[in-house]
Motif scaffolding. Structure first.
Motif, PDB file in Angstrom:
ATOM      1  N   SER A  86      69.639  65.653  34.683  1.00 43.78           N
ATOM      2  CA  SER A  86      68.807  64.779  33.838  1.00 43.78           C
ATOM      3  C   SER A  86      69.518  64.347  32.570  1.00 43.78           C
ATOM      4  O   SER A  86      69.038  63.488  31.857  1.00 43.78           O
ATOM      5  N   ASN A  87      70.668  64.931  32.270  1.00 48.85           N
ATOM      6  CA  ASN A  87      71.299  64.565  30.999  1.00 48.85           C
ATOM      7  C   ASN A  87      72.398  63.520  31.140  1.00 48.85           C
ATOM      8  O   ASN A  87      73.176  63.331  30.230  1.00 48.85           O
ATOM      9  N   ILE A  88      72.489  62.877  32.292  1.00 47.79           N
ATOM     10  CA  ILE A  88      73.531  61.848  32.356  1.00 47.79           C
ATOM     11  C   ILE A  88      72.948  60.470  32.063  1.00 47.79           C
ATOM     12  O   ILE A  88      71.769  60.215  32.261  1.00 47.79           O
ATOM     13  N   ARG A  89      73.808  59.621  31.581  1.00 48.57           N
ATOM     14  CA  ARG A  89      73.376  58.271  31.225  1.00 48.57           C
ATOM     15  C   ARG A  89      73.538  57.345  32.423  1.00 48.57           C
ATOM     16  O   ARG A  89      74.268  57.656  33.369  1.00 48.57           O
ATOM     17  N   LEU A 130      69.025  56.600  29.993  1.00 44.62           N
ATOM     18  CA  LEU A 130      69.279  57.787  30.799  1.00 44.62           C
ATOM     19  C   LEU A 130      69.204  57.406  32.271  1.00 44.62           C
ATOM     20  O   LEU A 130      68.385  56.567  32.657  1.00 44.62           O
TER      21      LEU A 130
END
Ligand code: FES
Ligand code: FES
Lengths: 287, 156, 794
Positions: free
Chosen positions: B19-22, B63
């Motif tokens: 969930s933390n990738i752009r 995101l």
């Protein structure tokens, strides 16, 4: 490089509020993400404890622009581009329309949201002075309560607001000003486009035969937070808006800003410019 | 890990992601669509511009998870197979490309403009690419290329 | 259009264009390899400190870490440099500027590695910081590199004539000091490089955003202690450079290569924008003192120039940058008595090196401001003073060089620029419109009634000009030669290869045009090989606007060799008479007598079958130049180009905003080979020059940079300049392909000076410090926040 975190995209407001009330500190709301995403990516201190993001983009309650006779109600997660496309805003709130059109780039305006601009209460938020002179109010909800407060009260100190950890800003409500009001918005940046504001000013005025009936004045970027100048407004009420008075009022604005802000490294430049440009605003709506 | 589904360059795709990738990381690293460039990571340069539901956005500010159920177009999806899009053709014939690093983002910003406003003024063209920095061209030939494309589209 | 040419001077689409508009062109960060590791840099928050120890113990066993790379891993040179080896690959003894890197971590995940950085304990002793170049040469100044015994990087003196006599003969003497700022190249692609180990017999291959592959090869080979042949550098598509991807990329390539050799895995380094701005070198800030004596009739009698350049923490290209300054410091004026000293010094500031313009924009700002000021004192127009003193054929420059065997176009570019913009009329009109910038008194900051500006008076118009001469190519900086390789295949397609690297400006397209013009074939027949130091021969660096004149010269030679061979072959093969004449046009072959006789591919096939070699190497060497170090005298460059730019601006006298309405750029690049490319150079160069003139500035506090990204380091957007008009004066020159010379840098160097003169024309006051940002225009000074915290610039 982003810290590892979780992201949840609730479909309705209740789910979001539930999440907010259950967990606590490490939650952050995300809508457009134009502030949060680079902040996280650069490991900014502001976001360093966040472990859960709540994306409010799919929540109907914080979307949409509704108009009735008295007011307009803008969903907190409406993007600036949506705001620009709204005809009522263009016609009835020209200052807001103008301020929004100067923000960032097309790409930014396509993502950044109206509430996102002020919820972190950065001094250079361009819509704040405008929303202040329009007497905007903020609808806030938590699982247990629902309240509405004036934007002016909401913004308490630099990077601080009256929002509690379990609350969400849902809507911005702005009363439609009477047609007698004239006004303008001014922004100064270091370049023509995509510029951080160095000075913003908003002015609304209603006068009768040049006698000032009501005047509303606000600034951004020259004061620690976006600021309404109520004292000045009181002072001006009932006065004749001739050239001499406009100059006097502009000078007084300068004095007020020194009072609120103190002298800073940039004051030597900003103070005279604020007075000049405020005078220009006054002259501009006179014609 | 979460799973997202979206349309990427007219194809339905899905991906399991952190969930933390752009969005830019998703496009470049998972889908190998390296036409999307990163120049600043803060929304200032526009090199990472893609179309999201028809609108130009900075993929460094979105995101990946937010792309769920959306329609994404990258520079790789703007031409029709080997046939160049009119904008791409005019970028070439007007000398609007030098180093080419800004070019994908420029083309997408211009394409979003022409979709919404087929007959833009010079000011509108400038505004539409004001969020795309180019250090090589001074923008002039880019603006001319967009103007010419609009003219061609209107003649049809 | 010129009848002599079929391709040269026309609008040709760039050979890499399709790949670039479709997103297929691969830039360095777009390359991925199996097993590739990523890397992060260890820095400390100090501008000057002695490193006592680095303790990695807390991370050594961490799973995310593959290897720690330190200077102990370097088999060869631990320090490198363009001119002097003073820059450590890893600064494990001392840091001298905030960008310095102590060590590097490599592993699978950049993010994980970054979290490890915080766990490394660096023990260091802060040292006093030297930030003011004016103090660098003080007796008690701390030495940045004590082993050199001085902070002086270089000193270029120039002595011509008799200064005393010149001042004595003057009717008036004017002395002024100017400053110019530190700026960033601002290429949109941040640095990236991948090193790939090829095994002990082959060495290492490096792919990167590299401006000059041959320079990088030299660095990497030195650091790895390998022969040049075991280091292959491949240039990826380069996302802009402007002189900026040279030293930094050499150092990054060396770091990646050391890591690749140690780990036996491909290793990638890619920088964020913040790291790029933090570590990469920049344009030199200058302090320029000019004392100038002139006669009543406008003739300049003497000039004494003292220039100090802040070289920052490393030598880099400072000696060459400042050398160009000393040659061009007087501007394009013939002056009998000149006395110039240019020095560069060390400080703890970000280091400075090559950037488009290369030591010329700074003195041009000073000298062109001065010329306007003198004109004002003499009550003549800016063009007149320049006409009186400007260089003409037969003039002797400050270095004692007599200008001959090229067209000295100075007055011509000036005339064209003035004529085209109606300069004199506008200049006089603006000057006569009284402007009133209220004198501000900060002690009583509230404006007085009289200080408020009437709405209609807010915007003032200004027009200003600047002229320059610029030596082409390297000059007496070094040996100057380039080579090119052409090989025609038996189907008539052509491989072209030149050792000068494409930097994004369209060099390859220019070369293809030249080859196709000579060989009479269309440009689509020409395939440009990617620059690989394992295949291509060294063409010297892509610097000093030498791409067209030198590399283009070499390509033309190579093509002419083949043409001659083909002509002879065709005559024999087609049994043409001795007096017949063969020509090649648009892939066809003609005889003057018989008309069309064959097609290019057929001729090539026949030649191949008959064993005629269709490969050639062209070599272009510049004529000799010479230089006397002691007096700064000699023929500095073998030829020069001339330019004049006129800037028209609108100035908001309440805010100090300068808007650029129009820049008319008149240049004499010799022959225009690649028209789209040439126009693009003007638009791009002027835009960069305008940014330099009105808002770009990297400010530092104790060496630390405030503007680390494009939010605060503002470069021009599509909305900042209204119009740019390029005008080319095409002259004949004996050098370069058909007289094609230089253009890239002249376009940039004049703009800031022209803008400053225009703002002066609008406001009636002079400016001495670049950039003309809001505060400078209004208050004639710069204001700075007290710290470098993010957001402090509001
Ligand atoms: S990388 Fe996204 S805007 Fe620059
Ligand atoms: S072409 Fe190089 S940045 Fe635009």
């Amino acid at each position: 490089m982003m810290p590892s975190l979780e992201i949840i995209t609730p479909k309705n407001l209740n789910d979001a509020l539930n999440l907010l009330s259950s967990k606590e500190k490490d939650i952050h709301i995300i809508a457009g993400g134009t502030d949060v995403v680079p902040g996280l990516n650069q490991e900014s201190n502001r976001f360093k404890d966040i472990r859960l993001l709540i994306d409010i983009n799919r929540i109907a309650e914080v979307k949409g622009i509704k108009t009735d006779k008295e007011k307009i109600s803008i969903g907190a997660a409406e993007t600036f581009s949506d705001v620009l496309q709204n005809e009522t805003i263009e016609k009835k709130f020209p200052l807001l329309w103008k301020a929004v059109s100067t923000i960032g780039s097309v790409q930014i305006r396509n993502r950044a949201t109206i509430a996102g601009n002020f919820v972190n209460n950065a001094p250079c938020a361009d819509t704040v002075p405008v929303l202040l002179v329009y007497n905007a109010t903020i609808e806030i909800e938590s699982q247990s309560s629902k309240r509405e407060i004036g934007l002016n009260d909401f913004l308490s100190a630099p990077y601080k607001t009256k929002l509690n950890a379990d609350e969400i800003v849902t809507r911005i409500n702005i009363p439609i000003p009477s047609n007698e009001f004239a006004g303008d918005f001014y922004k100064l940046g270091r370049r023509r486009a995509v510029a951080i504001s160095r000075i913003t000013l908003a002015l609304l005025m209603k006068s009768n035969d040049r006698i000032i009936d009501e005047i509303r004045i606000a600034s951004g970027a020259v004061t620690p937070i976006g600021t309404r100048f109520f004292d000045l407004e009181k002072f001006a009420k009932g006065k004749k808006a001739d050239d001499e008075f406009m100059k006097e009022l502009s000078g007084k604005l300068g004095e007020q800003i020194i009072q609120v802000t103190g002298l800073r490294w940039s004051s030597e430049y900003k103070l005279p410019v604020v007075q000049q440009m405020f005078y220009q605003l006054l002259k501009g709506i006179e014609r | 890990m979460i799973e997202i589904k979206f349309i990427l360059n007219k194809k339905h795709v899905s991906a399991k992601i952190e969930s933390n990738i752009r969005l830019i990381d998703l496009l470049r690293d998972k889908f190998n669509l390296t036409g999307t460039k990163e120049g600043c990571g803060v929304g200032e340069c526009g090199a990472c511009t893609v179309l999201m539901n028809g609108r130009a956005v900075n993929s460094c500010l979105v995101l990946a998870a937010q792309a769920d159920e959306s329609d994404i177009v990258t520079i790789e999806g703007i031409s029709n197979g080997d046939v160049l899009n009119p904008l791409q053709k005019n970028f070439l014939s007007h000398g609007a490309v030098q180093c080419g690093f800004c070019t994908p983002g420029m083309v997408l910003s211009a394409s979003a403009l022409l979709d919404q406003n087929p007959n833009p003024s010079e000011e509108e063209i400038k505004e539409s690419i004001a969020g795309n920095l180019c250090r090589c061209t001074g923008y002039k030939q880019i603006i001319d290329a967009v103007k010419e494309t609009a003219k061609e589209l209107n003649q049809k | 259009m010129n009848k002599e040419f079929s391709v040269v001077g026309t609008k040709v689409i760039r050979e890499d264009g399709v790949d670039k508009v479709t997103g297929h062109a691969k830039f360095a960060d777009d390359y991925k390899f199996d097993g590739m590791l990523h890397s992060v840099m260890l820095r400390i928050s100090e501008a000057h400190a002695k490193i006592n120890s680095i303790d990695f113990s807390e991370i050594e066993n961490n799973q995310s870490l593959f290897s720690i790379i330190t200077s102990a891993d370097i088999p060869g040179a631990k320090k490198v440099g363009m001119i002097k080896n003073d820059q450590p690959i890893f600064c494990d003894e001392k840091v001298v500027t905030p960008g310095d890197v102590l060590a590097m971590l490599v592993g699978e995940s950049e993010y994980e590695l970054r979290t490890l950085l915080k766990k490394i304990k660096v023990d260091y002793t802060p040292l006093p910081i030297l930030n003011d170049p004016k103090k660098s040469l003080d007796k008690d100044a701390i030495l940045i590199h004590p082993e050199t015994g001085t902070n002086l990087i270089c000193h270029h003196p120039l002595r011509k004539g008799d200064l005393e006599k010149g001042f004595a003969e003057s009717d008036d003497i004017l002395e002024q000091t100017y400053t110019t700022q530190l700026i960033e190249h601002g290429y949109i692609e941040p640095e990236a490089v991948i090193a790939i180990p090829l095994g002990s017999s082959q060495g290492v291959k490096v792919i990167g955003s590299i401006q000059n592959p041959f320079t990088t090869r030299r660095f990497v080979a030195n650091v790895l202690d390998l022969p040049l042949s075991k280091v292959r550098i491949v240039q990826a598509h380069l996302g802009g450079s402007f002189g900026g991807k040279d030293d930094t990329m050499c150092v990054l390539s060396a770091r990646a290569a050391v890591a690749a050799m140690k780990t036996n895995r491909p290793v990638k380094i890619r920088y964020t924008r913040e790291e790029s701005i933090l570590e990469s070198y920049k344009r030199h800030p200058y302090i320029l003192n000019y004392k100038i004596g002139y006669a009543k009739n406008g003739k300049i009698k003497a000039m004494k120039i003292d220039i100090l350049a802040d070289g920052g923490a490393y030598v880099s290209m400072s000696p060459f940058v400042t050398w160009r300054t000393v040659v061009q410091a007087t501007g394009p004026y013939e002056i009998e008595n000149v006395h110039t000293d240019v020095r560069a010094v060390y400080t703890n500031n970000p280091y400075t090196g090559a950037m488009r313009g290369f030591g010329s924009p700074q003195p041009i700002f000073a000298q062109e401001s001065l010329m306007d000021e003198i004109a004002a004192r003499l009550h003549i127009t800016p063009d007149e003073i320049r006409r009186i003193n400007g260089l003409k054929v037969g003039s002797i420059t400050a270095t004692g060089q007599t200008l001959k065997d090229h067209e000295v176009n100075l007055v011509r570019v000036l005339d064209v620029a003035c004529g085209n913009t109606d300069f004199i009329t506008k200049w006089k009109k603006n000057k006569n419109e009284k402007t009133h910038i209220a004198a501000l008194d900060f002690k009583s900051p509230v404006l007085k009634e009289s200080q408020f500006i009437k709405p209609g008076n807010l915007i003032k118009k200004g027009i200003g000009l600047a002229v320059s001469f610029r030596g082409c190519s390297l000059g007496a900086e070094g040996v100057d030669a380039a080579s090119a390789y052409l090989s025609i295949q038996n189907d008539g397609s052509v491989y072209l290869d030149c050792g000068l690297a494409e930097n994004g400006q369209g060099l390859r397209t220019t070369y293809s045009i030249i080859a196709s013009e000579v060989l009479g074939i269309t440009t689509d027949k020409i395939i440009y090989l990617e620059l690989d130091t394992g295949i291509t021969s060294d063409g010297g660096p892509t610097v000093a606007s030498r791409g067209t004149i030198m590399g283009g010269g070499a390509v033309k030679k190579a093509a002419e060799i083949l043409l001659e061979r083909l002509e002879k072959f065709v005559k024999d093969e087609f049994k043409l008479g001795e007096d017949d004449f063969v020509s090649f046009r648009e892939n066809l072959v003609f005889s003057r007598r018989k008309g069309l006789i064959s097609k290019f591919p057929e001729v090539c096939k026949l030649a191949f079958l008959k064993g005629v070699s269709l490969a050639s190497i062209g070599w272009y060497k510049s004529p000799n130049v010479h230089w006397d170090e002691k007096f700064g005298q000699g023929d500095a460059y073998f030829t020069y180009v001339y330019g004049c730019q006129v800037a028209e601006v609108s100035v908001n006298i309440a805010t100090g905003e300068v808007y650029i309405d129009k820049v008319t750029a008149v240049h004499d690049p010799g022959k225009v080979i690649n028209r789209l490319g040439a126009e693009g150079q003007v638009y791009g160069g002027v835009t960069q020059g305008a940014g330099y003139g009105i808002f770009e500035e990297v400010t530092t506090d104790k060496g630390f940079i405030r503007e680390l990204n494009f939010d605060t380091y503002t470069i021009p957007t599509s909305k900042d300049i209204d119009e740019i008009k390029p005008i080319f004066i095409e002259g004949k020159d004996s050098y370069g392909p058909w007289g094609g010379k230089s253009l890239g840098e002249p376009t940039l160097e004049l703009t800031a000076a022209a803008i400053s003169n225009a703002v002066s024309n609008a406001l009636g006051k002079r400016f001495f410090n670049l950039p003309l940002n809001l505060e400078e225009v209004l208050l004639s000074k710069k204001l700075r926040p007290a710290d470098t915290k993010r957001g402090s610039l509001l």
